[in-house]
Design a protein around this motif. Structure first.
Motif, PDB file in Angstrom:
ATOM      1  N   LYS A 187       0.830  -1.208   0.000  1.00 35.92           N
ATOM      2  CA  LYS A 187       0.000   0.000   0.000  1.00 35.92           C
ATOM      3  C   LYS A 187       0.867   1.263   0.000  1.00 35.92           C
ATOM      4  CE  LYS A 187      -3.777   2.230   2.464  1.00 35.92           C
ATOM      5  NZ  LYS A 187      -4.661   2.203   3.642  1.00 35.92           N
ATOM      6  N   GLU A 188       1.905   1.275   0.839  1.00 38.23           N
ATOM      7  CA  GLU A 188       2.806   2.434   0.881  1.00 38.23           C
ATOM      8  C   GLU A 188       3.598   2.552  -0.413  1.00 38.23           C
ATOM      9  OE1 GLU A 188       6.258   4.548   3.636  1.00 38.23           O
ATOM     10  OE2 GLU A 188       5.905   2.386   3.860  1.00 38.23           O
ATOM     11  N   LEU A 189       4.012   1.420  -0.977  1.00 34.44           N
ATOM     12  CA  LEU A 189       4.777   1.429  -2.220  1.00 34.44           C
ATOM     13  C   LEU A 189       3.949   2.047  -3.349  1.00 34.44           C
ATOM     14  CD1 LEU A 189       7.159  -1.326  -3.339  1.00 34.44           C
ATOM     15  CD2 LEU A 189       5.646  -0.311  -5.009  1.00 34.44           C
ATOM     16  N   ARG A 190       2.697   1.628  -3.465  1.00 36.11           N
ATOM     17  CA  ARG A 190       1.822   2.188  -4.511  1.00 36.11           C
ATOM     18  C   ARG A 190       1.559   3.676  -4.269  1.00 36.11           C
ATOM     19  NH1 ARG A 190      -0.778  -1.223  -8.001  1.00 36.11           N
ATOM     20  NH2 ARG A 190      -0.340  -3.432  -7.709  1.00 36.11           N
ATOM     21  N   LYS A 191       1.360   4.046  -3.011  1.00 37.71           N
ATOM     22  CA  LYS A 191       1.151   5.451  -2.674  1.00 37.71           C
ATOM     23  C   LYS A 191       2.362   6.286  -3.104  1.00 37.71           C
ATOM     24  CE  LYS A 191       1.200   8.409   1.370  1.00 37.71           C
ATOM     25  NZ  LYS A 191       1.316   8.447   2.819  1.00 37.71           N
ATOM     26  N   ALA A 192       3.564   5.800  -2.791  1.00 38.28           N
ATOM     27  CA  ALA A 192       4.786   6.530  -3.141  1.00 38.28           C
ATOM     28  C   ALA A 192       4.923   6.683  -4.657  1.00 38.28           C
ATOM     29  CB  ALA A 192       6.005   5.794  -2.574  1.00 38.28           C
ATOM     30  N   LEU A 193       4.659   5.620  -5.395  1.00 34.89           N
ATOM     31  CA  LEU A 193       4.756   5.696  -6.851  1.00 34.89           C
ATOM     32  C   LEU A 193       3.725   6.669  -7.431  1.00 34.89           C
ATOM     33  CD1 LEU A 193       5.433   1.947  -7.699  1.00 34.89           C
ATOM     34  CD2 LEU A 193       7.062   3.862  -7.853  1.00 34.89           C
ATOM     35  N   ARG A 194       2.542   6.718  -6.843  1.00 32.24           N
ATOM     36  CA  ARG A 194       1.526   7.683  -7.294  1.00 32.24           C
ATOM     37  C   ARG A 194       1.986   9.120  -7.015  1.00 32.24           C
ATOM     38  NH1 ARG A 194      -2.317   3.783  -4.751  1.00 32.24           N
ATOM     39  NH2 ARG A 194      -3.139   2.549  -6.478  1.00 32.24           N
ATOM     40  N   LEU A 195       2.588   9.339  -5.845  1.00 31.23           N
ATOM     41  CA  LEU A 195       3.081  10.678  -5.510  1.00 31.23           C
ATOM     42  C   LEU A 195       4.192  11.113  -6.463  1.00 31.23           C
ATOM     43  CD1 LEU A 195       3.172  10.374  -1.611  1.00 31.23           C
ATOM     44  CD2 LEU A 195       1.682  11.892  -2.956  1.00 31.23           C
ATOM     45  N   ILE A 196       5.078  10.186  -6.783  1.00 32.26           N
ATOM     46  CA  ILE A 196       6.168  10.490  -7.718  1.00 32.26           C
ATOM     47  C   ILE A 196       5.588  10.844  -9.084  1.00 32.26           C
ATOM     48  CG2 ILE A 196       8.148   9.512  -8.959  1.00 32.26           C
ATOM     49  CD1 ILE A 196       8.645   7.824  -6.332  1.00 32.26           C
ATOM     50  N   ALA A 197       4.619  10.052  -9.545  1.00 24.80           N
ATOM     51  CA  ALA A 197       3.987  10.313 -10.844  1.00 24.80           C
ATOM     52  C   ALA A 197       3.260  11.654 -10.839  1.00 24.80           C
ATOM     53  CB  ALA A 197       3.015   9.190 -11.194  1.00 24.80           C
ATOM     54  N   LYS A 198       2.595  11.967  -9.754  1.00 21.07           N
ATOM     55  CA  LYS A 198       1.841  13.232  -9.670  1.00 21.07           C
ATOM     56  C   LYS A 198       2.769  14.434  -9.771  1.00 21.07           C
ATOM     57  CE  LYS A 198      -2.037  15.144  -7.195  1.00 21.07           C
ATOM     58  NZ  LYS A 198      -2.975  14.961  -6.104  1.00 21.07           N
ATOM     59  N   LYS A 199       3.976  14.317  -9.185  1.00 23.28           N
ATOM     60  CA  LYS A 199       4.945  15.422  -9.258  1.00 23.28           C
ATOM     61  C   LYS A 199       5.583  15.516 -10.637  1.00 23.28           C
ATOM     62  CE  LYS A 199       9.185  17.293  -7.251  1.00 23.28           C
ATOM     63  NZ  LYS A 199      10.197  17.220  -6.181  1.00 23.28           N
ATOM     64  N   TYR A 200       5.974  14.389 -11.215  1.00 18.73           N
ATOM     65  CA  TYR A 200       6.804  14.412 -12.417  1.00 18.73           C
ATOM     66  C   TYR A 200       6.042  14.180 -13.721  1.00 18.73           C
ATOM     67  CZ  TYR A 200      10.804  14.615  -9.334  1.00 18.73           C
ATOM     68  OH  TYR A 200      11.705  15.026  -8.390  1.00 18.73           O
ATOM     69  N   VAL A 201       4.885  13.533 -13.667  1.00 21.60           N
ATOM     70  CA  VAL A 201       4.125  13.252 -14.888  1.00 21.60           C
ATOM     71  C   VAL A 201       2.644  13.587 -14.664  1.00 21.60           C
ATOM     72  CG1 VAL A 201       3.847  11.589 -16.770  1.00 21.60           C
ATOM     73  CG2 VAL A 201       5.692  11.269 -15.141  1.00 21.60           C
ATOM     74  N   PRO A 202       2.333  14.796 -14.221  1.00 27.71           N
ATOM     75  CA  PRO A 202       0.941  15.114 -13.888  1.00 27.71           C
ATOM     76  C   PRO A 202      -0.002  15.026 -15.086  1.00 27.71           C
ATOM     77  CG  PRO A 202       2.285  17.106 -13.906  1.00 27.71           C
ATOM     78  CD  PRO A 202       3.224  15.946 -14.022  1.00 27.71           C
ATOM     79  N   LYS A 203       0.520  15.276 -16.268  1.00 30.53           N
ATOM     80  CA  LYS A 203      -0.312  15.261 -17.476  1.00 30.53           C
ATOM     81  C   LYS A 203      -0.928  13.881 -17.722  1.00 30.53           C
ATOM     82  CE  LYS A 203      -0.004  16.278 -22.410  1.00 30.53           C
ATOM     83  NZ  LYS A 203       0.871  16.709 -23.506  1.00 30.53           N
ATOM     84  N   HIS A 204      -0.211  12.829 -17.342  1.00 25.48           N
ATOM     85  CA  HIS A 204      -0.682  11.459 -17.599  1.00 25.48           C
ATOM     86  C   HIS A 204      -0.992  10.706 -16.302  1.00 25.48           C
ATOM     87  CE1 HIS A 204       0.295  12.091 -21.756  1.00 25.48           C
ATOM     88  NE2 HIS A 204       1.528  12.426 -21.428  1.00 25.48           N
ATOM     89  N   TYR A 205      -1.282  11.456 -15.251  1.00 26.91           N
ATOM     90  CA  TYR A 205      -1.507  10.831 -13.950  1.00 26.91           C
ATOM     91  C   TYR A 205      -2.643   9.803 -13.974  1.00 26.91           C
ATOM     92  CZ  TYR A 205      -2.173  10.119  -8.988  1.00 26.91           C
ATOM     93  OH  TYR A 205      -2.297   9.532  -7.757  1.00 26.91           O
ATOM     94  N   SER A 206      -3.617  10.022 -14.812  1.00 28.78           N
ATOM     95  CA  SER A 206      -4.755   9.088 -14.867  1.00 28.78           C
ATOM     96  C   SER A 206      -4.323   7.679 -15.288  1.00 28.78           C
ATOM     97  CB  SER A 206      -5.829   9.613 -15.822  1.00 28.78           C
ATOM     98  OG  SER A 206      -5.316   9.688 -17.139  1.00 28.78           O
ATOM     99  N   LEU A 207      -3.146   7.546 -15.873  1.00 32.75           N
ATOM    100  CA  LEU A 207      -2.653   6.240 -16.332  1.00 32.75           C
ATOM    101  C   LEU A 207      -1.691   5.584 -15.341  1.00 32.75           C
ATOM    102  CD1 LEU A 207      -1.898   7.306 -20.024  1.00 32.75           C
ATOM    103  CD2 LEU A 207      -3.979   6.213 -19.138  1.00 32.75           C
ATOM    104  N   VAL A 208      -1.465   6.243 -14.199  1.00 39.35           N
ATOM    105  CA  VAL A 208      -0.400   5.793 -13.306  1.00 39.35           C
ATOM    106  C   VAL A 208      -0.600   4.365 -12.803  1.00 39.35           C
ATOM    107  CG1 VAL A 208      -1.373   6.740 -11.164  1.00 39.35           C
ATOM    108  CG2 VAL A 208       1.093   6.463 -11.406  1.00 39.35           C
TER     109      VAL A 208
END
Length: 195
Positions: free
Chosen positions: A131-152
């Motif tokens: 759960k924490e691992l997925r949360k961290a990867l989502r946070l990283i994606a939100k910061k660096y790839v916000p345009k495609h966040y819906s695909l994270v």
């Protein structure tokens, strides 16, 4: 490590915690420093902050993976905006340069940089909770790839078995800034800082 924290020479450039967090949150990368022999190992990484925890992802093999041990003390450095100040016109610089008594002004205000930085010290750990691992990867994606966040989640599901996430719990955080105002005066002691 308290001696390390007191090492800042220019306390007039020290900035508050919210400034340090701003630098971390807006930096494109942080440089993680790990102990190694004969030299320390420092590597730039895409890092995201979640309250008092930093996260970054990695492959499951490589030099940093070999060096990292749970609860190891590490340092991460972030650099924000850096620029050479433009305080004088060319004619003003020529006048300063013509007067040897004013050459100190050249060194202090022409041959210098405005900067902002933050340094954290903390303990690193491998994230093992899914759960924490997925949360961290989502946070990283939100910061660096916000345009495609819906695909994270599709990306996470595909890479899940090949990716490792690390967390650094912040134990100490400091930051510095050198900045000039419109009148050419250095803005010391956090003058003018607002979130």
């Amino acid at each position: 490590m308290s001696e390390i924290y007191q090492a800042m020479r220019r306390h007039d450039r020290s900035m508050p915690r919210d400034f340090a967090e701003h630098v971390i949150d807006h930096s494109q990368y942080g440089v993680l420093s790990l102990p190694d022999q004969p030299y320390p190992y420092a590597i730039p990484l895409s890092i995201v902050r979640d309250n008092q925890t930093l996260y970054f992802h990695s492959a499951k093999a490589g030099k940093k993976v070999e060096l990292i041990e749970d609860s190891m003390q590490v340092c991460v450095t972030f650099v924000g905006k850096v620029q050479v100040p433009n305080l004088y016109s060319e004619s003003e610089i020529a006048r300063i340069a013509a007067d040897p008594k004013s050459w100190g002004t050249l060194a202090r205000t022409v041959f210098t940089t405005e900067f902002e930085s933050a340094i954290i010290y903390g303990k690193i750990r491998k994230v093992t909770n899914e759960k924490e691992l997925r949360k961290a990867l989502r946070l990283i994606a939100k910061k660096y790839v916000p345009k495609h966040y819906s695909l994270v989640d599709k990306a996470i599901d595909t890479a899940f078995d090949y990716v490792q996430v690390y967390a650094i719990e912040i134990e100490h955080l400091s930051s510095k800034r050198k900045k000039y105002d419109d009148q050419g005066q250095e803005m010391k002691h956090a003058r003018g800082w607002k979130v």
